[in-house]
Design a protein around this motif. Structure first.
Motif, PDB file in Angstrom:
ATOM      1  N   ARG A  72       8.051  -6.247 -10.139  1.00 41.64           N
ATOM      2  CA  ARG A  72       8.146  -6.366  -8.684  1.00 41.64           C
ATOM      3  C   ARG A  72       9.350  -5.613  -8.162  1.00 41.64           C
ATOM      4  NH1 ARG A  72       8.060 -11.995  -6.381  1.00 41.64           N
ATOM      5  NH2 ARG A  72      10.231 -11.466  -6.549  1.00 41.64           N
ATOM      6  N   CYS A  73       9.212  -5.063  -6.956  1.00 48.81           N
ATOM      7  CA  CYS A  73      10.348  -4.420  -6.306  1.00 48.81           C
ATOM      8  C   CYS A  73      10.189  -4.564  -4.800  1.00 48.81           C
ATOM      9  CB  CYS A  73      10.479  -2.965  -6.722  1.00 48.81           C
ATOM     10  SG  CYS A  73       9.051  -1.945  -6.373  1.00 48.81           S
ATOM     11  N   GLY A  74      11.290  -4.511  -4.102  1.00 47.63           N
ATOM     12  CA  GLY A  74      11.195  -4.696  -2.665  1.00 47.63           C
ATOM     13  C   GLY A  74      12.442  -4.309  -1.924  1.00 47.63           C
ATOM     14  N   LEU A  75      12.343  -4.416  -0.620  1.00 51.64           N
ATOM     15  CA  LEU A  75      13.446  -4.154   0.295  1.00 51.64           C
ATOM     16  C   LEU A  75      13.706  -5.398   1.128  1.00 51.64           C
ATOM     17  CD1 LEU A  75      12.570  -0.673   1.876  1.00 51.64           C
ATOM     18  CD2 LEU A  75      14.059  -1.145  -0.074  1.00 51.64           C
ATOM     19  N   ASP A  76      14.953  -5.578   1.496  1.00 52.22           N
ATOM     20  CA  ASP A  76      15.371  -6.576   2.466  1.00 52.22           C
ATOM     21  C   ASP A  76      16.358  -5.867   3.384  1.00 52.22           C
ATOM     22  OD1 ASP A  76      14.123  -8.994   1.268  1.00 52.22           O
ATOM     23  OD2 ASP A  76      15.512  -8.571  -0.366  1.00 52.22           O
ATOM     24  N   MET A  77      16.324  -6.184   4.674  1.00 48.13           N
ATOM     25  CA  MET A  77      17.202  -5.479   5.594  1.00 48.13           C
ATOM     26  C   MET A  77      17.505  -6.339   6.807  1.00 48.13           C
ATOM     27  SD  MET A  77      16.692  -1.789   7.528  1.00 48.13           S
ATOM     28  CE  MET A  77      14.995  -2.112   7.804  1.00 48.13           C
ATOM     29  N   GLY A 104       9.744   6.825  -8.359  1.00 45.07           N
ATOM     30  CA  GLY A 104       8.831   6.120  -9.247  1.00 45.07           C
ATOM     31  C   GLY A 104       8.648   4.645  -8.966  1.00 45.07           C
ATOM     32  N   TRP A 105       9.308   4.097  -7.954  1.00 41.08           N
ATOM     33  CA  TRP A 105       9.101   2.698  -7.613  1.00 41.08           C
ATOM     34  C   TRP A 105       7.700   2.566  -7.047  1.00 41.08           C
ATOM     35  CZ3 TRP A 105      13.483  -0.858  -5.818  1.00 41.08           C
ATOM     36  CH2 TRP A 105      14.663  -0.565  -6.497  1.00 41.08           C
ATOM     37  N   ARG A 106       6.948   1.600  -7.509  1.00 44.12           N
ATOM     38  CA  ARG A 106       5.583   1.384  -7.052  1.00 44.12           C
ATOM     39  C   ARG A 106       5.425  -0.030  -6.515  1.00 44.12           C
ATOM     40  NH1 ARG A 106       5.819   5.911  -6.812  1.00 44.12           N
ATOM     41  NH2 ARG A 106       4.858   7.489  -8.083  1.00 44.12           N
ATOM     42  N   ASP A 107       4.479  -0.186  -5.615  1.00 43.32           N
ATOM     43  CA  ASP A 107       4.194  -1.482  -4.995  1.00 43.32           C
ATOM     44  C   ASP A 107       5.453  -2.088  -4.375  1.00 43.32           C
ATOM     45  OD1 ASP A 107       1.490  -1.291  -5.765  1.00 43.32           O
ATOM     46  OD2 ASP A 107       1.978  -2.091  -7.738  1.00 43.32           O
ATOM     47  N   LEU A 108       6.175  -1.271  -3.630  1.00 49.25           N
ATOM     48  CA  LEU A 108       7.391  -1.688  -2.942  1.00 49.25           C
ATOM     49  C   LEU A 108       7.018  -2.654  -1.824  1.00 49.25           C
ATOM     50  CD1 LEU A 108      10.459  -1.137  -2.728  1.00 49.25           C
ATOM     51  CD2 LEU A 108       9.887   0.743  -1.176  1.00 49.25           C
ATOM     52  N   THR A 109       7.607  -3.843  -1.827  1.00 45.00           N
ATOM     53  CA  THR A 109       7.209  -4.893  -0.892  1.00 45.00           C
ATOM     54  C   THR A 109       8.345  -5.338   0.020  1.00 45.00           C
ATOM     55  OG1 THR A 109       7.749  -6.674  -2.444  1.00 45.00           O
ATOM     56  CG2 THR A 109       5.494  -5.792  -2.515  1.00 45.00           C
ATOM     57  N   VAL A 110       7.945  -6.010   1.090  1.00 46.63           N
ATOM     58  CA  VAL A 110       8.843  -6.749   1.974  1.00 46.63           C
ATOM     59  C   VAL A 110       8.153  -8.071   2.286  1.00 46.63           C
ATOM     60  CG1 VAL A 110       9.940  -4.704   2.961  1.00 46.63           C
ATOM     61  CG2 VAL A 110       7.922  -5.660   4.071  1.00 46.63           C
ATOM     62  N   ASP A 111       8.922  -9.062   2.726  1.00 45.35           N
ATOM     63  CA  ASP A 111       8.334 -10.376   2.995  1.00 45.35           C
ATOM     64  C   ASP A 111       8.910 -11.008   4.258  1.00 45.35           C
ATOM     65  OD1 ASP A 111      10.822 -10.863   1.944  1.00 45.35           O
ATOM     66  OD2 ASP A 111      10.127 -12.246   0.400  1.00 45.35           O
ATOM     67  N   GLY A 127       5.885   1.860   7.666  1.00 43.80           N
ATOM     68  CA  GLY A 127       4.864   2.238   6.695  1.00 43.80           C
ATOM     69  C   GLY A 127       4.408   1.128   5.775  1.00 43.80           C
ATOM     70  N   PHE A 128       4.780  -0.107   6.063  1.00 42.47           N
ATOM     71  CA  PHE A 128       4.359  -1.250   5.256  1.00 42.47           C
ATOM     72  C   PHE A 128       3.133  -1.898   5.902  1.00 42.47           C
ATOM     73  CE2 PHE A 128       8.635  -0.536   3.933  1.00 42.47           C
ATOM     74  CZ  PHE A 128       8.709  -0.968   2.624  1.00 42.47           C
ATOM     75  N   VAL A 129       2.206  -2.330   5.078  1.00 45.25           N
ATOM     76  CA  VAL A 129       0.991  -2.974   5.579  1.00 45.25           C
ATOM     77  C   VAL A 129       0.856  -4.351   4.936  1.00 45.25           C
ATOM     78  CG1 VAL A 129      -0.212  -0.809   6.058  1.00 45.25           C
ATOM     79  CG2 VAL A 129      -0.452  -1.861   3.817  1.00 45.25           C
ATOM     80  N   PRO A 130       0.357  -5.330   5.711  1.00 48.46           N
ATOM     81  CA  PRO A 130       0.162  -6.676   5.156  1.00 48.46           C
ATOM     82  C   PRO A 130      -0.888  -6.655   4.052  1.00 48.46           C
ATOM     83  CG  PRO A 130      -0.009  -6.690   7.552  1.00 48.46           C
ATOM     84  CD  PRO A 130       0.010  -5.258   7.129  1.00 48.46           C
ATOM     85  N   VAL A 131      -0.601  -7.355   2.966  1.00 48.23           N
ATOM     86  CA  VAL A 131      -1.582  -7.467   1.884  1.00 48.23           C
ATOM     87  C   VAL A 131      -1.984  -8.908   1.634  1.00 48.23           C
ATOM     88  CG1 VAL A 131      -1.021  -5.318   0.723  1.00 48.23           C
ATOM     89  CG2 VAL A 131       0.217  -7.380   0.107  1.00 48.23           C
ATOM     90  N   GLU A 141       6.039 -16.766   4.834  1.00 52.38           N
ATOM     91  CA  GLU A 141       6.298 -15.343   4.685  1.00 52.38           C
ATOM     92  C   GLU A 141       5.001 -14.578   4.510  1.00 52.38           C
ATOM     93  OE1 GLU A 141       8.973 -15.212   1.383  1.00 52.38           O
ATOM     94  OE2 GLU A 141      10.707 -15.633   2.632  1.00 52.38           O
ATOM     95  N   LEU A 142       5.052 -13.335   4.897  1.00 50.20           N
ATOM     96  CA  LEU A 142       3.929 -12.429   4.783  1.00 50.20           C
ATOM     97  C   LEU A 142       4.318 -11.345   3.789  1.00 50.20           C
ATOM     98  CD1 LEU A 142       1.229 -11.326   6.009  1.00 50.20           C
ATOM     99  CD2 LEU A 142       2.662 -10.059   7.604  1.00 50.20           C
ATOM    100  N   LEU A 143       3.464 -11.057   2.844  1.00 49.07           N
ATOM    101  CA  LEU A 143       3.741  -9.999   1.886  1.00 49.07           C
ATOM    102  C   LEU A 143       3.188  -8.694   2.428  1.00 49.07           C
ATOM    103  CD1 LEU A 143       4.974  -9.408  -0.887  1.00 49.07           C
ATOM    104  CD2 LEU A 143       2.696  -9.723  -1.862  1.00 49.07           C
ATOM    105  N   MET A 144       4.041  -7.676   2.467  1.00 44.15           N
ATOM    106  CA  MET A 144       3.644  -6.355   2.940  1.00 44.15           C
ATOM    107  C   MET A 144       4.031  -5.348   1.876  1.00 44.15           C
ATOM    108  SD  MET A 144       4.948  -6.679   6.918  1.00 44.15           S
ATOM    109  CE  MET A 144       3.967  -5.321   7.583  1.00 44.15           C
TER     110      MET A 144
END
Length: 153
Positions: A72-77, A104-111, A127-131, A141-144
């Motif tokens: 898993r990988c993601g951003l918080d801001m 090379g990071w894949r499936d980068l998420t935010v919540d 550029g994030f879409v809800p999944v 929380e919503l996973l994007m």
């Protein structure tokens, strides 16, 4: 706009931002003590969590962190209250997400909180879409996931 790695000298600035309800309502819901800021947001968790300060010509205006944990990988801001509402957040997130994807990071998420429509719209502009939601955990929380392109909404 540029990103620079945060360091111990940034702890007071970050703590000041997080004292403001307009910032911490989307970042844990309460002010963050300076000891926690030092432990979490000033480089102590490298290389698993990389924390950058967002800077403009006027100086630092926010924080963005990229993290990875196994698959898993993601951003918080967050942005300082005075920097919100100017379109800076989506621009920062889009630039960092594109760079991480190139690395090379894949499936980068935010919540973001699902009911924080402003944050959800900003992440969509980046550029994030809800999944999926997170059913059953009560987090609201919503996973994007980063779709690699600009989206509207």
């Amino acid at each position: 706009m540029r990103l620079r790695l945060s360091g111990p000298a940034d702890a007071a600035t970050i703590t000041g931002w997080l004292d403001d309800e307009r910032v911490h309502r989307g970042w844990g819901g309460a002010p963050v003590p300076i000891e926690d800021v030092r432990a979490k947001y000033t480089g102590a968790r490298l290389p698993d969590v990389v924390v950058h300060l967002v800077e403009t010509a006027d100086g630092p205006v926010g924080l963005v962190q990229a993290w990875h944990d196994g698959d898993r990988c993601g951003l918080d801001m967050f942005l300082a209250a005075h920097a919100q509402g100017r379109g800076l957040g989506p621009a920062v997130a889009r630039a960092l997400a594109a760079e991480l994807t190139r690395r090379g990071w894949r499936d980068l998420t935010v919540d973001p909180a699902a009911d924080d429509l402003r944050a959800v719209r900003a992440w969509r502009r980046a550029g994030f879409v809800p999944v999926a939601g997170r059913p059953g955990d009560g987090s609201g929380e919503l996973l994007m996931v980063y779709a690699g392109e600009f989206t509207t909404g």
